[in-house]
Design an enzyme around this catalytic site. Structure first.
Site, PDB file in Angstrom:
ATOM      1  CD  GLU A  89      -2.725  -0.998   2.561  1.00 51.17           C
ATOM      2  OE1 GLU A  89      -3.131  -2.065   3.032  1.00 51.17           O
ATOM      3  OE2 GLU A  89      -2.971   0.103   3.072  1.00 51.17           O
ATOM      4  CB  CYS A 106       5.772  -5.693   9.308  1.00 47.63           C
ATOM      5  SG  CYS A 106       6.893  -4.845  10.442  1.00 47.63           S
ATOM      6  CG  HIS A 206       3.873   3.033  19.564  1.00 45.93           C
ATOM      7  ND1 HIS A 206       3.197   3.962  18.816  1.00 45.93           N
ATOM      8  CD2 HIS A 206       4.479   2.198  18.666  1.00 45.93           C
ATOM      9  CE1 HIS A 206       3.367   3.698  17.525  1.00 45.93           C
ATOM     10  NE2 HIS A 206       4.146   2.649  17.410  1.00 45.93           N
ATOM     11  CB  CYS A 323       0.204   0.230   7.932  1.00 45.97           C
ATOM     12  SG  CYS A 323       0.634  -0.384   9.547  1.00 45.97           S
TER      13      CYS A 323
HETATM   14 FE1  SF4 Z   1       5.427  -3.366  11.368  1.00 41.56          FE
HETATM   15 FE2  SF4 Z   1       2.873  -2.622  11.673  1.00 41.56          FE
HETATM   16 FE3  SF4 Z   1       4.586  -2.377  13.697  1.00 41.56          FE
HETATM   17 FE4  SF4 Z   1       4.781  -0.775  11.536  1.00 41.56          FE
HETATM   18  S1  SF4 Z   1       3.085  -0.825  13.011  1.00 41.56           S
HETATM   19  S2  SF4 Z   1       6.465  -1.827  12.625  1.00 41.56           S
HETATM   20  S3  SF4 Z   1       4.178  -2.201   9.892  1.00 41.56           S
HETATM   21  S4  SF4 Z   1       3.921  -4.335  12.725  1.00 41.56           S
END
Ligand code: SF4
Length: 336
Positions: A89, A106, A206, A323
């Site tokens: 994407e 990922c 985060h 995402c």
């Molecule tokens: Fe990977 Fe999703 Fe974490 Fe980004 S938010 S690092 S794409 S698992």
């Protein structure tokens, strides 16, 4: 598919270094091949001139837009098909930006992210990363590229750095407008300062609590949040760009006063921006976004404590925001 492979194909058609640079420049800027000379036929060997249509096809085949999903906020989500049938994407952002993907899937496995659910399927090649920018530029102007789509750029460092180098040179994107986004990895802090094009840094923090971070980002490198901030701060001093800290706001998890205190302790007085991004809820995952009032109160409290804070809508919320959600839908993972 790497940029080197494209260069080799160009060389096989008789392109020397200057013509290869010109062709890569045209491609990265979504211009017709050969543009930039008044009369390209005066400058290019006949063999290369004759090969331009075939080269254009080769470049166009690196990645193609499978579907396009405009949003109400001026963003648009693109599902981009790669030559082997995989898909990633990209998001066209309001104000001339594009967000590109660096991996199919990922490996970090953030518990609030759809992309992380299947693990890593494959790396996205440097040419496939630049192709996402070229596809975006074929639709609207692009002055900023953020590497924040699917994937962890630190896990595909060679390809991402190659793409950054081409975009920051022939591609004409200002270096501080190339934004490398990471959960934090020591290789990033070692290699980014050495590159010929040094991008800005976005660090997905985060939480300020190490134990919670291990739960939320189970396969991110175990680096204490305080050390991550120090490493990012050193990069900021080396480049002169502020670090963008990313904070996905999850109700009842990382939106408390304790986190406000923790952020203030780590970031007050630093050359940094804290981006609070209320979570984009999806049916399959048990997380919720806090109220806008709560998010705004956090932002105000951080401002008062000397932390430059922005409360952001994540672009493309109304077009499957988050995402990996569009790809998941395209693969039939969720109801359409
Ligand atoms: Fe990977 Fe999703 Fe974490 Fe980004 S938010 S690092 S794409 S698992």
């Amino acid at each position: 598919m790497k940029i080197d492979h494209l260069s080799e194909t160009m060389a096989a058609h008789g392109a020397g270094p200057a013509h290869r640079r010109l062709l890569l420049r045209n491609w990265a800027r979504a211009e017709p091949l050969g543009r930039g000379r008044q009369r390209p036929e005066d400058f290019m060997p006949a063999r290369l001139r004759d090969a331009l249509p075939a080269l254009a096809q080769t470049l166009a085949a690196v990645a193609r837009v499978r579907s396009e999903h405009p949003g109400e906020d001026g963003s648009a989500r693109l599902l981009v098909g790669l030559a082997d049938g995989q898909a990633v994407e990209s998001v066209l952002l309001p104000r001339d930006g594009v967000c590109v993907s660096t991996q199919v899937g990922c490996a970090v496995g953030c518990v609030f992210c759809m992309t992380g659910r299947d693990g890593l399927l494959r790396q996205v090649g440097s040419a496939e990363i630049v192709a996402q920018v070229a596809l975006a530029r074929a639709r609207r102007p692009v002055k900023k590229v953020v590497f924040m789509g699917m994937g962890e750029p630190a896990h595909n460092l060679d390809n991402v750095m190659e793409a950054i180098e081409l975009l920051g040179t022939e591609g004409g994107i200002g270096h501080k407008n190339l934004v490398f986004s990471t959960v934090g990895d020591r290789r990033v802090f070692e290699r980014l300062p050495e590159g010929p094009v040094r991008p800005a840094l976005a660090l997905s923090l985060h939480t300020t609590r190490a134990a919670l971070r291990e739960k939320l980002l189970p396969r991110a490198p175990r680096i204490d949040p305080a050390e991550l901030v120090e490493l990012a701060d050193a990069y900021s001093r080396a480049t002169g760009y502020p670090v963008q800290f990313q904070w996905t706001l999850l109700e009842g998890i990382n939106d408390g006063d304790d986190e406000v205190e923790g952020i203030a302790r780590l970031l007050a007085g630093r050359y940094a921006v804290m981006n609070l991004i209320p979570y984009n809820a999806v049916d399959e995952l048990p997380f919720r976004r806090p109220s806008w009032e709560r998010a705004a109160a956090m932002a105000r409290a951080l401002h008062r404590r000397g932390v430059l804070t922005k409360l952001r809508h994540s672009a493309g919320q109304d077009v499957e925001g988050g995402c990996g959600q569009l790809r998941a839908r395209a693969l039939g993972r969720t109801d359409i």
